[in-house]
Design an enzyme around this catalytic site. Structure first.
Site, PDB file in Angstrom:
ATOM      1  N   GLU A   1       0.888  -1.047   0.059  1.00  0.00           N
ATOM      2  CA  GLU A   1      -0.059   0.148  -0.271  1.00  0.00           C
ATOM      3  C   GLU A   1       0.746   1.170   0.028  1.00  0.00           C
ATOM      4  O   GLU A   1       2.275   1.148   0.061  1.00  0.00           O
ATOM      5  CB  GLU A   1      -0.705  -0.081   1.328  1.00  0.00           C
ATOM      6  CG  GLU A   1      -1.855  -1.038   1.231  1.00  0.00           C
ATOM      7  CD  GLU A   1      -2.770  -0.990   2.433  1.00  0.00           C
ATOM      8  OE1 GLU A   1      -3.658  -2.013   2.608  1.00  0.00           O
ATOM      9  OE2 GLU A   1      -2.674  -0.180   3.194  1.00  0.00           O
TER      10      GLU A   1
ATOM     11  N   GLU B   1       8.934  -9.190  -3.670  1.00  0.00           N
ATOM     12  CA  GLU B   1       8.823 -10.216  -2.664  1.00  0.00           C
ATOM     13  C   GLU B   1       9.800 -10.052  -1.241  1.00  0.00           C
ATOM     14  O   GLU B   1      10.308 -11.058  -0.874  1.00  0.00           O
ATOM     15  CB  GLU B   1       9.091 -11.760  -3.265  1.00  0.00           C
ATOM     16  CG  GLU B   1       8.047 -12.410  -3.769  1.00  0.00           C
ATOM     17  CD  GLU B   1       7.484 -11.813  -5.201  1.00  0.00           C
ATOM     18  OE1 GLU B   1       7.684 -10.654  -5.418  1.00  0.00           O
ATOM     19  OE2 GLU B   1       6.913 -12.599  -5.930  1.00  0.00           O
TER      20      GLU B   1
END
Length: 395
Positions: free
Chosen positions: A142, A378
């Site tokens: 986010e 990741e």
């Protein structure tokens, strides 16, 4: 001097076995041929134009690559994690963007539903994702929650038989072409990360929209977008796993994703090395081939050693996952090392090419730009070191 244009730049064959099975070798060779014929010719063009090559994705689906690690009863080929990584590696050797597209679809967009979706979600979505009816995407990051993913602000409020979603996700690979996205949202703010849940959100959900992603340094042929939820309602049964376990589910998803990013890194590094080796054997300076200059020879030696070591780590972590053993911190090792090797290999490739490496006449500058994503996606290199240090210090 003979200048070799990208369209005529054919990379040498890779010669390594690493105890691959016959089936794994067949997949490796099939994908290598496909990458040479279908991926390489447009790699520079899709990067230049920031274009997602939907035509290539359709061919990837026809080859059955999205189904490699999944069981046959869902439409997969039960080939395992290592075979899937071989496919990602071979594609990434010629185009990091296309390798990322496959990796994100499988490891992030499909695997969580397969692993934690239960019978209904698994049956509803996994076969369609494997068959390529649409792509899968994954929304964790986010604007205010990157490495600190426990700071998620997107909310999911239960209202009867529906959850109402509000919030925003960013940097979501494959989002524009997705049919489903998997996201995290806060269901109980008082519990911190233990109050975060995971959800499967159909793309056509009212109140769910996309915003075009920002222009990127690299991986320009890979799609990304921001996800916006404004009172978006999804069925209660689209909760992925138990309520409150979404943070844990996503962290486990990232463990597998790190293996695929390791394979992506490995492919880009191998491609950069192959380009540099070929160029060094052909280019002359100071009356002899670059390859005969000790400074260049040492760079190539370092690249070869590090790529070989990275391959061992990536393949080992994939084998651990296939064997059902604990692989999380080994995946972190593989991803950390392979991604940083990728950065070094692509950097040194540019150095060997000199001024030509800085130009777009050769693919190494694109490989260097693509490589940077591998140290971030990741989990950043710093986060990988946190994971590894915790494991070795706490046992």
């Amino acid at each position: 001097m003979t200048v070799i244009t990208p369209t005529r730049y054919e990379l040498p064959e890779i010669k390594h076995s690493f105890d691959l099975t016959e089936d794994q070798r067949m997949i490796q060779e099939m994908v290598r041929d496909f990458a040479n014929q279908e991926v390489a010719p447009i790699a520079a063009e899709i990067d230049e134009n920031h274009r997602f090559p939907l035509e290539t994705w359709k061919k990837i689906v026809e080859l059955g690559l999205p189904g490699i690690p999944f069981p046959e009863d869902l439409g997969g080929s039960n080939g395992g994690t290592l075979a899937y990584c071989l496919a990602v590696e071979e594609i990434s050797r010629l185009c990091g963007s296309t390798g990322l597209t496959l990796a994100a679809h499988v490891s992030l967009g499909t695997y969580p539903i397969f692993a934690w979706g239960g019978d209904k979600l698994r049956a509803d979505y996994v076969p369609k994702l494997i068959a390529g009816e649409y792509m899968g995407a994954y929304g964790l990051t986010e604007p205010g929650a990157g490495s600190d993913s426990g700071a998620t602000r997107t909310t999911a409020v239960l209202d009867g038989d529906e959850y109402v979603l509000n919030g925003r996700k960013c940097f979501c690979t494959n989002a524009t072409h997705s049919g489903t996205v998997i996201i995290t949202a806060v269901t109980d703010k008082s519990l911190g990360p233990k109050g975060i849940s995971a959800f499967v959100v159909p793309r056509d959900t009212p109140g769910f929209s996309l915003e075009k992603g920002e222009m990127k340094l690299g991986m320009r042929g890979s799609d990304w977008a921001s996800l916006v939820f404004e009172d978006a309602r999804i069925p209660r049964d689209h909760l992925l796993g138990p309520e409150g376990q979404g943070f844990s589910t996503f962290m486990k998803t990232l463990e597998g994703g790190r293996i695929s990013i390791g394979a992506l890194s490995l492919g880009i590094a191998q491609g950069a090395y192959d380009c540099a080796l070929k160029y060094a054997k052909e280019r002359e300076a100071f009356g002899k081939k670059l390859a005969d200059q000790q400074a260049v020879g040492f760079k190539l030696a370092n690249m070869a050693v590090e790529i070989e070591a990275a391959r061992h780590l990536v393949y080992h972590s994939a084998r651990l996952k296939d064997a059902g053993e604990d692989y999380g911190w080994k995946a972190a090792m593989a991803k950390l090392y392979a991604s940083e090797v990728c950065m070094r290999a692509s950097y040194d490739a540019i150095q060997i090419f000199g001024g030509y490496g800085f130009s777009r006449e050769y693919p190494v500058e694109r490989m260097w730009r693509d490589a940077k994503l591998c140290t971030i996606g990741e989990g950043t290199s710093e986060i990988q070191r946190v994971i590894i240090s915790r494991k070795i210090l706490r046992g």
